[in-house]
Design a protein around this motif. Sequence first.
Motif, PDB file in Angstrom:
ATOM      1  N   ASN A  11     -15.875   0.407  -3.911  1.00 21.26           N
ATOM      2  CA  ASN A  11     -17.183  -0.225  -3.892  1.00 21.26           C
ATOM      3  C   ASN A  11     -17.518  -0.784  -5.268  1.00 21.26           C
ATOM      4  OD1 ASN A  11     -18.543  -0.196  -1.358  1.00 21.26           O
ATOM      5  ND2 ASN A  11     -18.395   2.049  -1.445  1.00 21.26           N
ATOM      6  N   VAL A  12     -17.734  -2.100  -5.323  1.00 17.41           N
ATOM      7  CA  VAL A  12     -18.105  -2.724  -6.594  1.00 17.41           C
ATOM      8  C   VAL A  12     -19.488  -3.345  -6.399  1.00 17.41           C
ATOM      9  CG1 VAL A  12     -17.473  -4.460  -8.331  1.00 17.41           C
ATOM     10  CG2 VAL A  12     -15.681  -3.244  -7.065  1.00 17.41           C
ATOM     11  N   ALA A  13     -20.470  -2.777  -7.059  1.00 18.88           N
ATOM     12  CA  ALA A  13     -21.857  -3.244  -6.956  1.00 18.88           C
ATOM     13  C   ALA A  13     -22.282  -3.420  -5.501  1.00 18.88           C
ATOM     14  CB  ALA A  13     -22.035  -4.549  -7.748  1.00 18.88           C
ATOM     15  N   GLY A  14     -21.953  -2.429  -4.681  1.00 19.88           N
ATOM     16  CA  GLY A  14     -22.381  -2.456  -3.284  1.00 19.88           C
ATOM     17  C   GLY A  14     -21.492  -3.271  -2.367  1.00 19.88           C
ATOM     18  N   ILE A  15     -20.430  -3.871  -2.915  1.00 19.69           N
ATOM     19  CA  ILE A  15     -19.538  -4.686  -2.075  1.00 19.69           C
ATOM     20  C   ILE A  15     -18.172  -3.993  -1.991  1.00 19.69           C
ATOM     21  CG2 ILE A  15     -18.347  -6.921  -1.892  1.00 19.69           C
ATOM     22  CD1 ILE A  15     -20.793  -8.126  -3.321  1.00 19.69           C
ATOM     23  N   GLU A  16     -17.623  -3.940  -0.773  1.00 16.68           N
ATOM     24  CA  GLU A  16     -16.324  -3.314  -0.580  1.00 16.68           C
ATOM     25  C   GLU A  16     -15.215  -4.290  -0.974  1.00 16.68           C
ATOM     26  OE1 GLU A  16     -14.987  -2.053   3.458  1.00 16.68           O
ATOM     27  OE2 GLU A  16     -15.899  -0.159   2.818  1.00 16.68           O
ATOM     28  N   GLU A  17     -14.412  -3.905  -1.961  1.00 14.02           N
ATOM     29  CA  GLU A  17     -13.312  -4.774  -2.408  1.00 14.02           C
ATOM     30  C   GLU A  17     -11.985  -4.085  -2.122  1.00 14.02           C
ATOM     31  OE1 GLU A  17     -13.595  -7.702  -3.776  1.00 14.02           O
ATOM     32  OE2 GLU A  17     -15.486  -7.834  -4.892  1.00 14.02           O
ATOM     33  N   CYS A  18     -10.937  -4.871  -1.887  1.00 11.15           N
ATOM     34  CA  CYS A  18      -9.591  -4.312  -1.719  1.00 11.15           C
ATOM     35  C   CYS A  18      -9.159  -3.695  -3.048  1.00 11.15           C
ATOM     36  CB  CYS A  18      -8.597  -5.410  -1.370  1.00 11.15           C
ATOM     37  SG  CYS A  18      -9.009  -6.283   0.138  1.00 11.15           S
ATOM     38  N   ALA A  19      -8.598  -2.512  -2.998  1.00 15.01           N
ATOM     39  CA  ALA A  19      -8.149  -1.853  -4.232  1.00 15.01           C
ATOM     40  C   ALA A  19      -6.660  -2.115  -4.443  1.00 15.01           C
ATOM     41  CB  ALA A  19      -8.429  -0.356  -4.148  1.00 15.01           C
ATOM     42  N   GLU A  20      -6.369  -3.104  -5.248  1.00 11.33           N
ATOM     43  CA  GLU A  20      -4.977  -3.455  -5.533  1.00 11.33           C
ATOM     44  C   GLU A  20      -4.407  -2.522  -6.600  1.00 11.33           C
ATOM     45  OE1 GLU A  20      -4.516  -7.441  -6.985  1.00 11.33           O
ATOM     46  OE2 GLU A  20      -2.319  -7.356  -6.904  1.00 11.33           O
ATOM     47  N   ASP A  21      -3.103  -2.274  -6.522  1.00  7.18           N
ATOM     48  CA  ASP A  21      -2.383  -1.492  -7.547  1.00  7.18           C
ATOM     49  C   ASP A  21      -2.811  -0.033  -7.642  1.00  7.18           C
ATOM     50  OD1 ASP A  21      -0.613  -3.406  -8.366  1.00  7.18           O
ATOM     51  OD2 ASP A  21      -1.958  -4.226  -9.892  1.00  7.18           O
ATOM     52  N   ALA A  22      -3.401   0.496  -6.594  1.00  9.27           N
ATOM     53  CA  ALA A  22      -3.700   1.930  -6.604  1.00  9.27           C
ATOM     54  C   ALA A  22      -2.391   2.679  -6.320  1.00  9.27           C
ATOM     55  CB  ALA A  22      -4.740   2.264  -5.540  1.00  9.27           C
ATOM     56  N   GLU A  23      -2.276   3.851  -6.883  1.00  9.89           N
ATOM     57  CA  GLU A  23      -1.052   4.636  -6.697  1.00  9.89           C
ATOM     58  C   GLU A  23      -1.242   5.584  -5.511  1.00  9.89           C
ATOM     59  OE1 GLU A  23       2.055   6.336  -9.784  1.00  9.89           O
ATOM     60  OE2 GLU A  23       0.124   7.347  -9.861  1.00  9.89           O
ATOM     61  N   VAL A  24      -0.263   5.574  -4.611  1.00  8.11           N
ATOM     62  CA  VAL A  24      -0.352   6.407  -3.393  1.00  8.11           C
ATOM     63  C   VAL A  24       0.789   7.410  -3.435  1.00  8.11           C
ATOM     64  CG1 VAL A  24      -0.376   6.364  -0.871  1.00  8.11           C
ATOM     65  CG2 VAL A  24      -1.205   4.375  -2.150  1.00  8.11           C
ATOM     66  N   ILE A  25       0.448   8.682  -3.347  1.00  9.17           N
ATOM     67  CA  ILE A  25       1.494   9.717  -3.379  1.00  9.17           C
ATOM     68  C   ILE A  25       1.408  10.545  -2.100  1.00  9.17           C
ATOM     69  CG2 ILE A  25       2.442  11.704  -4.621  1.00  9.17           C
ATOM     70  CD1 ILE A  25       1.233  10.582  -7.162  1.00  9.17           C
ATOM     71  N   LEU A  26       2.548  10.639  -1.422  1.00  6.20           N
ATOM     72  CA  LEU A  26       2.630  11.444  -0.198  1.00  6.20           C
ATOM     73  C   LEU A  26       3.253  12.789  -0.558  1.00  6.20           C
ATOM     74  CD1 LEU A  26       2.314  11.417   2.931  1.00  6.20           C
ATOM     75  CD2 LEU A  26       4.677  10.644   3.058  1.00  6.20           C
ATOM     76  N   LYS A  27       2.558  13.854  -0.195  1.00  2.00           N
ATOM     77  CA  LYS A  27       3.036  15.195  -0.559  1.00  2.00           C
ATOM     78  C   LYS A  27       3.156  16.075   0.675  1.00  2.00           C
ATOM     79  CE  LYS A  27       1.233  15.713  -5.223  1.00  2.00           C
ATOM     80  NZ  LYS A  27       0.244  16.448  -6.028  1.00  2.00           N
ATOM     81  N   GLN A  28       4.098  16.988   0.604  1.00  3.78           N
ATOM     82  CA  GLN A  28       4.202  18.017   1.637  1.00  3.78           C
ATOM     83  C   GLN A  28       4.444  19.339   0.926  1.00  3.78           C
ATOM     84  OE1 GLN A  28       7.401  17.692   4.623  1.00  3.78           O
ATOM     85  NE2 GLN A  28       5.841  18.101   6.163  1.00  3.78           N
ATOM     86  N   ASN A  29       3.684  20.347   1.263  1.00  2.00           N
ATOM     87  CA  ASN A  29       3.772  21.648   0.584  1.00  2.00           C
ATOM     88  C   ASN A  29       3.706  21.498  -0.942  1.00  2.00           C
ATOM     89  OD1 ASN A  29       4.140  22.851   3.089  1.00  2.00           O
ATOM     90  ND2 ASN A  29       6.346  22.530   2.996  1.00  2.00           N
ATOM     91  N   ASP A  30       2.786  20.649  -1.399  1.00  2.00           N
ATOM     92  CA  ASP A  30       2.553  20.409  -2.832  1.00  2.00           C
ATOM     93  C   ASP A  30       3.693  19.691  -3.548  1.00  2.00           C
ATOM     94  OD1 ASP A  30      -0.014  21.352  -2.952  1.00  2.00           O
ATOM     95  OD2 ASP A  30       0.614  23.434  -3.302  1.00  2.00           O
ATOM     96  N   SER A  31       4.710  19.260  -2.832  1.00  2.00           N
ATOM     97  CA  SER A  31       5.804  18.509  -3.475  1.00  2.00           C
ATOM     98  C   SER A  31       5.734  17.045  -3.060  1.00  2.00           C
ATOM     99  CB  SER A  31       7.171  19.039  -3.053  1.00  2.00           C
ATOM    100  OG  SER A  31       7.257  20.382  -3.352  1.00  2.00           O
ATOM    101  N   GLU A  32       6.029  16.168  -4.015  1.00  2.00           N
ATOM    102  CA  GLU A  32       6.001  14.738  -3.708  1.00  2.00           C
ATOM    103  C   GLU A  32       7.155  14.372  -2.779  1.00  2.00           C
ATOM    104  OE1 GLU A  32       5.440  12.061  -7.022  1.00  2.00           O
ATOM    105  OE2 GLU A  32       6.674  10.545  -6.029  1.00  2.00           O
ATOM    106  N   VAL A  33       6.828  13.623  -1.738  1.00  2.00           N
ATOM    107  CA  VAL A  33       7.846  13.173  -0.780  1.00  2.00           C
ATOM    108  C   VAL A  33       8.170  11.700  -1.025  1.00  2.00           C
ATOM    109  CG1 VAL A  33       8.297  12.789   1.674  1.00  2.00           C
ATOM    110  CG2 VAL A  33       7.004  14.800   0.967  1.00  2.00           C
ATOM    111  N   ALA A  34       7.133  10.915  -1.307  1.00  2.00           N
ATOM    112  CA  ALA A  34       7.319   9.474  -1.532  1.00  2.00           C
ATOM    113  C   ALA A  34       6.083   8.934  -2.215  1.00  2.00           C
ATOM    114  CB  ALA A  34       7.527   8.766  -0.198  1.00  2.00           C
ATOM    115  N   ARG A  35       6.235   7.727  -2.796  1.00  2.00           N
ATOM    116  CA  ARG A  35       5.051   7.083  -3.376  1.00  2.00           C
ATOM    117  C   ARG A  35       5.095   5.589  -3.157  1.00  2.00           C
ATOM    118  NH1 ARG A  35       3.771   8.089  -9.279  1.00  2.00           N
ATOM    119  NH2 ARG A  35       4.337  10.264  -8.854  1.00  2.00           N
ATOM    120  N   ALA A  36       3.935   4.959  -3.257  1.00  2.00           N
ATOM    121  CA  ALA A  36       3.830   3.512  -3.064  1.00  2.00           C
ATOM    122  C   ALA A  36       2.659   3.001  -3.894  1.00  2.00           C
ATOM    123  CB  ALA A  36       3.595   3.206  -1.589  1.00  2.00           C
TER     124      ALA A  36
END
Length: 283
Positions: A200-225
């Motif tokens: 949310n930027v000043a009340g407007i929903e913007e696409c969040a580019e370049d955010a880091e996404v980490i997929l975890k299972q049992n606290d261990s990283e499985v993959a990221r994007a």
Amino acid sequence: MIVDISRCENCRSCFLAVKDEHIGNDFPGYAAPQPAHGHNWVDIEIKERGRLPIVEANFMPVMCNHCDDAPCMKAAIDGAVSKRADGIVIIDPKKSKGQKQIVDACPYGAVYWNEAEQIPQAWIFDAHLLDQGWTKPRVEASCPTGVFRSIKVEDQAMQRLTEQEGLEVLQPECGTKPRVYYKNLHLMTQCFVAGSVVVNVAGIEECAEDAEVILKQNDSEVARATTDIFGEFKIDKVKKNSGQYELEVSSDSSGSVSMQFDLGDESLYLGTMTLALEVHGTH
Ligand code: SF4
Ligand code: SF4
């Protein structure tokens, strides 16, 4: 034969080429004519993954795998099924008469029963054409997107190719040693996890580019994007029915968000996640 699933567009040109070659045409010693209806010696399987807005349809040509350890051959009597020196498995159209057990023996469902002729039939890799000097079967010649690649190499070279290109065979647990190899088989057999990330930027929903996404299972990283310009991410090759996961999304400037989910036997679109800065309590 190497089949690249990522290239198939389901145009069915290969499917028609096989019908054109075999319906009404007799190739003694190779194959009796294919009936006009009901036989799909080369067929296309379809798999949908995800849901809107991140959804895909994948297509996989399936046919006789020309197995090295072929159950159809073991089930046949009087040598009705044989393997040629070049690896092609042929069901003899005369010797196989009445041998319906050959249909049942194939774990891939690649053999069709010709009721009129009382014979089992499957895709013959266009052995009749290769023997006349053709360099590739008609499925390969007819495919506009280069899905098929038939090659003639020693076993060691094939092993190298398998490792280099991540090739897989269908139902390896059957131990039939297929000679049809698939590239990008995960498009049919594994799941992806996808989502959209906004801020949310000043009340407007913007696409969040370049955010880091980490997929975890049992606290261990499985993959990221990393999210793209639309704030979307997709993590592929996640095993079906593999249980509970945690997904963490973060951006230096916009904060973070996380969620938990269970992965069943279908790909998941997790919806829209909103990044937020951590709010500390005030006094
Ligand atoms: S795919 Fe089926 S018909 Fe073809 S060789 Fe293997 S067992 Fe035989
Ligand atoms: S011809 Fe090629 S693209 Fe068309 S359905 Fe067959 S494999 Fe797929």
